[in-house]
Design an enzyme around this catalytic site. Structure first.
Site, PDB file in Angstrom:
ATOM      1  N   HIS A 154       0.939  -1.239  -0.049  1.00  0.00           N
ATOM      2  CA  HIS A 154       0.064   0.025  -0.011  1.00  0.00           C
ATOM      3  C   HIS A 154       0.697   1.293   0.015  1.00  0.00           C
ATOM      4  O   HIS A 154       2.122   0.961   0.194  1.00  0.00           O
ATOM      5  CB  HIS A 154      -0.753  -0.005   1.090  1.00  0.00           C
ATOM      6  CG  HIS A 154      -0.153   0.011   2.577  1.00  0.00           C
ATOM      7  ND1 HIS A 154       0.179  -1.086   3.334  1.00  0.00           N
ATOM      8  CD2 HIS A 154       0.235   1.252   3.282  1.00  0.00           C
ATOM      9  CE1 HIS A 154       0.724  -0.717   4.416  1.00  0.00           C
ATOM     10  NE2 HIS A 154       0.893   0.650   4.264  1.00  0.00           N
ATOM     11  N   HIS A 201      -5.967  -1.692   3.907  1.00  0.00           N
ATOM     12  CA  HIS A 201      -5.797  -0.530   2.990  1.00  0.00           C
ATOM     13  C   HIS A 201      -4.850  -0.700   1.950  1.00  0.00           C
ATOM     14  O   HIS A 201      -4.164  -1.801   1.851  1.00  0.00           O
ATOM     15  CB  HIS A 201      -5.180   0.570   3.768  1.00  0.00           C
ATOM     16  CG  HIS A 201      -3.769   0.487   4.502  1.00  0.00           C
ATOM     17  ND1 HIS A 201      -3.498  -0.646   4.932  1.00  0.00           N
ATOM     18  CD2 HIS A 201      -2.833   1.486   5.054  1.00  0.00           C
ATOM     19  CE1 HIS A 201      -2.245  -0.540   5.641  1.00  0.00           C
ATOM     20  NE2 HIS A 201      -1.838   0.840   5.513  1.00  0.00           N
ATOM     21  N   HIS A 216       4.921   7.166   2.625  1.00  0.00           N
ATOM     22  CA  HIS A 216       5.681   5.963   2.501  1.00  0.00           C
ATOM     23  C   HIS A 216       5.279   4.895   1.683  1.00  0.00           C
ATOM     24  O   HIS A 216       4.061   4.981   1.174  1.00  0.00           O
ATOM     25  CB  HIS A 216       5.797   5.149   3.999  1.00  0.00           C
ATOM     26  CG  HIS A 216       4.425   4.488   4.407  1.00  0.00           C
ATOM     27  ND1 HIS A 216       3.683   5.408   5.542  1.00  0.00           N
ATOM     28  CD2 HIS A 216       3.912   3.434   4.238  1.00  0.00           C
ATOM     29  CE1 HIS A 216       2.684   4.602   5.807  1.00  0.00           C
ATOM     30  NE2 HIS A 216       2.969   3.279   4.966  1.00  0.00           N
ATOM     31  N   HIS A 248       0.489  -1.377  14.485  1.00  0.00           N
ATOM     32  CA  HIS A 248      -0.520  -0.404  14.395  1.00  0.00           C
ATOM     33  C   HIS A 248      -1.734  -0.812  14.989  1.00  0.00           C
ATOM     34  O   HIS A 248      -2.160  -2.047  14.740  1.00  0.00           O
ATOM     35  CB  HIS A 248      -0.608  -0.283  12.815  1.00  0.00           C
ATOM     36  CG  HIS A 248       0.293   0.291  12.069  1.00  0.00           C
ATOM     37  ND1 HIS A 248       0.913   1.598  12.479  1.00  0.00           N
ATOM     38  CD2 HIS A 248       0.840  -0.105  11.038  1.00  0.00           C
ATOM     39  CE1 HIS A 248       1.826   1.911  11.348  1.00  0.00           C
ATOM     40  NE2 HIS A 248       1.757   1.001  10.524  1.00  0.00           N
ATOM     41  N   TYR A 257       9.313   1.069  10.045  1.00  0.00           N
ATOM     42  CA  TYR A 257       9.263   2.085   9.091  1.00  0.00           C
ATOM     43  C   TYR A 257      10.808   2.582   9.266  1.00  0.00           C
ATOM     44  O   TYR A 257      11.630   2.397  10.169  1.00  0.00           O
ATOM     45  CB  TYR A 257       8.530   3.339   9.863  1.00  0.00           C
ATOM     46  CG  TYR A 257       7.011   3.415   9.441  1.00  0.00           C
ATOM     47  CD1 TYR A 257       6.595   3.511   8.141  1.00  0.00           C
ATOM     48  CD2 TYR A 257       6.319   3.070  10.408  1.00  0.00           C
ATOM     49  CE1 TYR A 257       5.158   3.375   7.961  1.00  0.00           C
ATOM     50  CE2 TYR A 257       4.817   2.857  10.286  1.00  0.00           C
ATOM     51  CZ  TYR A 257       4.472   2.862   9.055  1.00  0.00           C
ATOM     52  OH  TYR A 257       3.008   2.975   8.654  1.00  0.00           O
ATOM     53  N   GLU A 267       8.237   1.095   4.641  1.00  0.00           N
ATOM     54  CA  GLU A 267       7.530   0.114   5.496  1.00  0.00           C
ATOM     55  C   GLU A 267       7.531  -1.303   5.096  1.00  0.00           C
ATOM     56  O   GLU A 267       7.339  -1.634   4.067  1.00  0.00           O
ATOM     57  CB  GLU A 267       6.051   0.695   5.755  1.00  0.00           C
ATOM     58  CG  GLU A 267       5.455  -0.256   7.010  1.00  0.00           C
ATOM     59  CD  GLU A 267       3.771   0.089   7.082  1.00  0.00           C
ATOM     60  OE1 GLU A 267       3.208   0.704   6.295  1.00  0.00           O
ATOM     61  OE2 GLU A 267       3.468   0.032   8.212  1.00  0.00           O
TER      62      GLU A 267
END
Ligand SMILES: [Fe+2]
Length: 309
Positions: A154, A201, A216, A248, A257, A267
């Site tokens: 993503h 996502h 990112h 997360h 990250y 990431e």
């Protein structure tokens, strides 16, 4: 719902400032495979991606993102998307087949946040060395290497009018509005997370004072153990870390990250939940900003919130 519209973020073009340092980072350390070189560009694919490439690095004098391209299922889908965009007064540019290497025709437009976005339906496929007939379960020796990411996962972008991006992606592009981070008092949306698939996502937007910013590009890993293994490798090669292994709250993904040699954030991401379109939008607010961003130590990071390229 079967995925027959927009499939995935299929290609991101990241600006880098030193070709050899970028080649080593994305190639040897991240483990992507270099598939093409032009004067000012390097093209890479992750091992389990079938298409010719997913990451383009353009050598120039500043970091950031040139464009993001989503792959769609069929060429007719491009016409459908163009009609929808024009219906909302977006200017749509046509890019002929072959202008981008190994790629069919594309349409290009500008997001409300100032980012350049493209759609394409065709790209030459190289496969993952396992073939499509009796493919086995692991690729040829040496194909999986470095951080061992099987694919681009993503992209997160920064800009001012993320509400307009939310409307565009949900109403025109049929993305699901999966999660959001809002200000606890004003209820203003600070970040929105959108999916065109079963992933939590495929793209996300974070509200930023400046448009056309790149937060990112994220690369998938199989599981949290692989994220820890990636941390060992990133440490071995002294890759600058933004946030070490954590999880997360938003998306529930295990994460690290870090930065490429030009300062672009990367990431690695694993284990987010499976999303379905009938699940309600999940909301976090800034009273829980720490847990929303990094659930294991519930501590927000200033650099994570403020450093974009
Ligand atoms: Fe991410």
């Amino acid at each position: 719902m079967a995925i027959r519209g927009i499939l995935r973020p299929g290609e991101v073009c990241i600006r880098v400032m030193d070709k050899e340092k970028a080649r080593r980072h994305y190639g040897e350390i991240m483990g992507l495979h270099e598939v093409l070189e032009e004067d000012d560009k390097l093209y890479f694919k992750c091992w389990d991606e079938w298409d010719h490439h997913s990451v383009v690095l353009r050598v120039t004098d500043r970091p950031g993102m040139d464009y993001l391209a989503f792959k769609v299922y069929s060429d007719a889908g491009l016409d459908d998307l163009e009609a929808k965009l024009k219906g909302r007064d977006y200017e749509v540019e046509h890019i002929e087949a072959g202008v981008y290497p190994k790629s069919g025709r594309r349409i290009q437009f500008t997001l409300p946040t100032g980012h350049t976005m493209q759609f394409y339906a065709e790209k030459e496929q190289l496969g993952n060395t396992m073939g499509a007939h009796n493919p086995g379960v692991i690729p040829d020796d040496g194909v999986v290497r470095g951080v061992e990411t099987p694919g681009l996962d993503h992209i997160l972008l920064g800009g001012q009018d993320i509400d307009a991006c939310l409307e565009l992606f949900t109403e025109l592009f049929d993305f699901d509005f999966v999660e959001q981070l809002i200000d606890a008092e004003s209820k203003m949306k600070l970040a929105v997370f959108l999916s065109c698939s079963n992933k939590p996502h495929d793209i996300a937007f974070v509200r930023q004072p400046e448009d056309n910013k790149f937060h990112h590009a994220s690369f998938r890993l199989e599981n949290a153990a692989d994220v820890v293994k990636a941390a060992d490798r990133l440490g071995k090669y002294r890759v600058p870390i933004d946030v070490g292994p954590n999880r997360h709250g938003v998306t529930r993904g295990a994460t690290i990250y870090f930065f490429d040699p030009s300062g672009n954030r990367n990431e690695v991401f694993a284990e987010g939940y499976v999303h379905y379109p009938d699940i309600p939008t999940l909301t976090w607010d800034t009273d829980e900003l720490g847990a929303a961003t990094f659930s294991q130590d519930f501590t927000p990071r200033q650099s994570f919130l403020e450093v974009l390229t």
